[in-house]
Motif scaffolding. Structure first.
Motif, PDB file in Angstrom:
ATOM      1  N   LEU A 180      -6.768   5.382  -6.152  1.00  0.00           N
ATOM      2  CA  LEU A 180      -7.065   6.194  -7.397  1.00  0.00           C
ATOM      3  C   LEU A 180      -6.184   6.102  -8.477  1.00  0.00           C
ATOM      4  O   LEU A 180      -4.937   6.258  -8.031  1.00  0.00           O
ATOM      5  N   GLU A 181      -6.722   5.885  -9.582  1.00  0.00           N
ATOM      6  CA  GLU A 181      -5.765   5.666 -10.724  1.00  0.00           C
ATOM      7  C   GLU A 181      -6.397   6.890 -11.696  1.00  0.00           C
ATOM      8  O   GLU A 181      -7.497   6.843 -12.041  1.00  0.00           O
ATOM      9  N   ILE A 182      -5.520   7.418 -12.159  1.00  0.00           N
ATOM     10  CA  ILE A 182      -5.707   8.577 -13.221  1.00  0.00           C
ATOM     11  C   ILE A 182      -4.814   8.338 -14.589  1.00  0.00           C
ATOM     12  O   ILE A 182      -3.709   8.133 -14.721  1.00  0.00           O
ATOM     13  N   ALA A 190      -4.334  10.407 -22.224  1.00  0.00           N
ATOM     14  CA  ALA A 190      -3.315  11.346 -22.807  1.00  0.00           C
ATOM     15  C   ALA A 190      -2.578  12.375 -21.654  1.00  0.00           C
ATOM     16  O   ALA A 190      -1.274  12.500 -21.815  1.00  0.00           O
ATOM     17  N   SER A 191      -3.334  12.905 -20.874  1.00  0.00           N
ATOM     18  CA  SER A 191      -2.745  13.843 -20.219  1.00  0.00           C
ATOM     19  C   SER A 191      -2.406  13.740 -18.863  1.00  0.00           C
ATOM     20  O   SER A 191      -2.175  14.537 -17.862  1.00  0.00           O
ATOM     21  N   ALA A 192      -2.737  12.375 -18.362  1.00  0.00           N
ATOM     22  CA  ALA A 192      -2.645  11.852 -16.994  1.00  0.00           C
ATOM     23  C   ALA A 192      -1.380  12.381 -16.231  1.00  0.00           C
ATOM     24  O   ALA A 192      -1.188  12.695 -14.959  1.00  0.00           O
ATOM     25  N   ASP A 193      -0.085  12.254 -16.893  1.00  0.00           N
ATOM     26  CA  ASP A 193       1.200  12.560 -16.369  1.00  0.00           C
ATOM     27  C   ASP A 193       1.279  13.971 -16.143  1.00  0.00           C
ATOM     28  O   ASP A 193       1.998  14.459 -15.042  1.00  0.00           O
ATOM     29  N   GLU A 194       0.705  14.849 -16.670  1.00  0.00           N
ATOM     30  CA  GLU A 194       0.735  16.329 -16.656  1.00  0.00           C
ATOM     31  C   GLU A 194      -0.375  16.632 -15.480  1.00  0.00           C
ATOM     32  O   GLU A 194       0.055  17.526 -14.618  1.00  0.00           O
ATOM     33  N   LEU A 202      -9.064  11.826 -19.702  1.00  0.00           N
ATOM     34  CA  LEU A 202      -8.838  11.234 -18.639  1.00  0.00           C
ATOM     35  C   LEU A 202      -9.671  10.067 -18.168  1.00  0.00           C
ATOM     36  O   LEU A 202     -10.907  10.425 -18.058  1.00  0.00           O
ATOM     37  N   THR A 203      -9.264   8.964 -17.408  1.00  0.00           N
ATOM     38  CA  THR A 203     -10.170   8.255 -16.947  1.00  0.00           C
ATOM     39  C   THR A 203      -9.683   7.845 -15.507  1.00  0.00           C
ATOM     40  O   THR A 203      -8.541   7.689 -15.235  1.00  0.00           O
ATOM     41  N   LEU A 204     -10.596   7.882 -14.500  1.00  0.00           N
ATOM     42  CA  LEU A 204     -10.189   7.951 -13.189  1.00  0.00           C
ATOM     43  C   LEU A 204     -11.041   6.923 -12.330  1.00  0.00           C
ATOM     44  O   LEU A 204     -12.196   6.621 -12.785  1.00  0.00           O
TER      45      LEU A 204
END
Length: 150
Positions: free
Chosen positions: A102-104, A107-111, A81-83
């Protein structure tokens, strides 16, 4: 990607808000509930920053955008994740509109984003007001740091 924005307005000028935002991120300003920042270099793109949220462990971020009186952004990588945290200042006819985004991403950002994002951004309104209050104290020539309750 998951994202959220919080926008508030103040009668302070962009330069006044910027002075407080910069002082906070340079570790020269603090207030109750604020993250603690330690710069490892100049206040510029590419500089690493140690960030310690109130009551939490320190993590490392990198400044990715600095435009005086306009925008500040840093990003933190946690696993896949990149915040990205961004403050954007826009002059209005009566002061300044400030958006904290804030942006997340990753690969697992949607979850993970829908659970983690609100936990992180839940205090954006209070943090923004505290930043405005600190900026007003700087304008008034007062100490920017809130007195402790000790």
């Amino acid at each position: 990607m998951w994202s959220t924005d919080y926008t508030a307005e103040t009668s302070l000028s962009p330069a006044d808000v910027w002075a407080a935002l910069r002082a906070l991120h340079e570790g020269e300003l603090t207030y109750d509930g604020a993250d603690e920042f330690v710069l490892h270099g100049p206040f510029a793109v590419g500089t690493h920053v140690s960030v310690t949220p109130d009551g939490q462990e320190t993590f490392e971020s990198t400044i990715i955008d600095v435009v005086e009186n306009t925008t500040y952004a840093d990003e933190t990588v946690f696993g896949d994740l990149t915040l990205t945290f961004r403050h954007t200042l826009v002059p209005t006819g009566t002061g300044t509109s400030v958006t904290h985004r804030l942006e997340i991403d990753g690969a697992s950002a949607d979850e993970i984003g829908p659970e983690l994002g609100p936990q992180i951004s839940g205090d954006f309104a209070e943090s923004m007001q505290a930043l405005f209050d600190a900026a007003a104290r700087l304008v008034d020539g007062e100490a920017a740091t809130e007195p402790s309750d000790a």
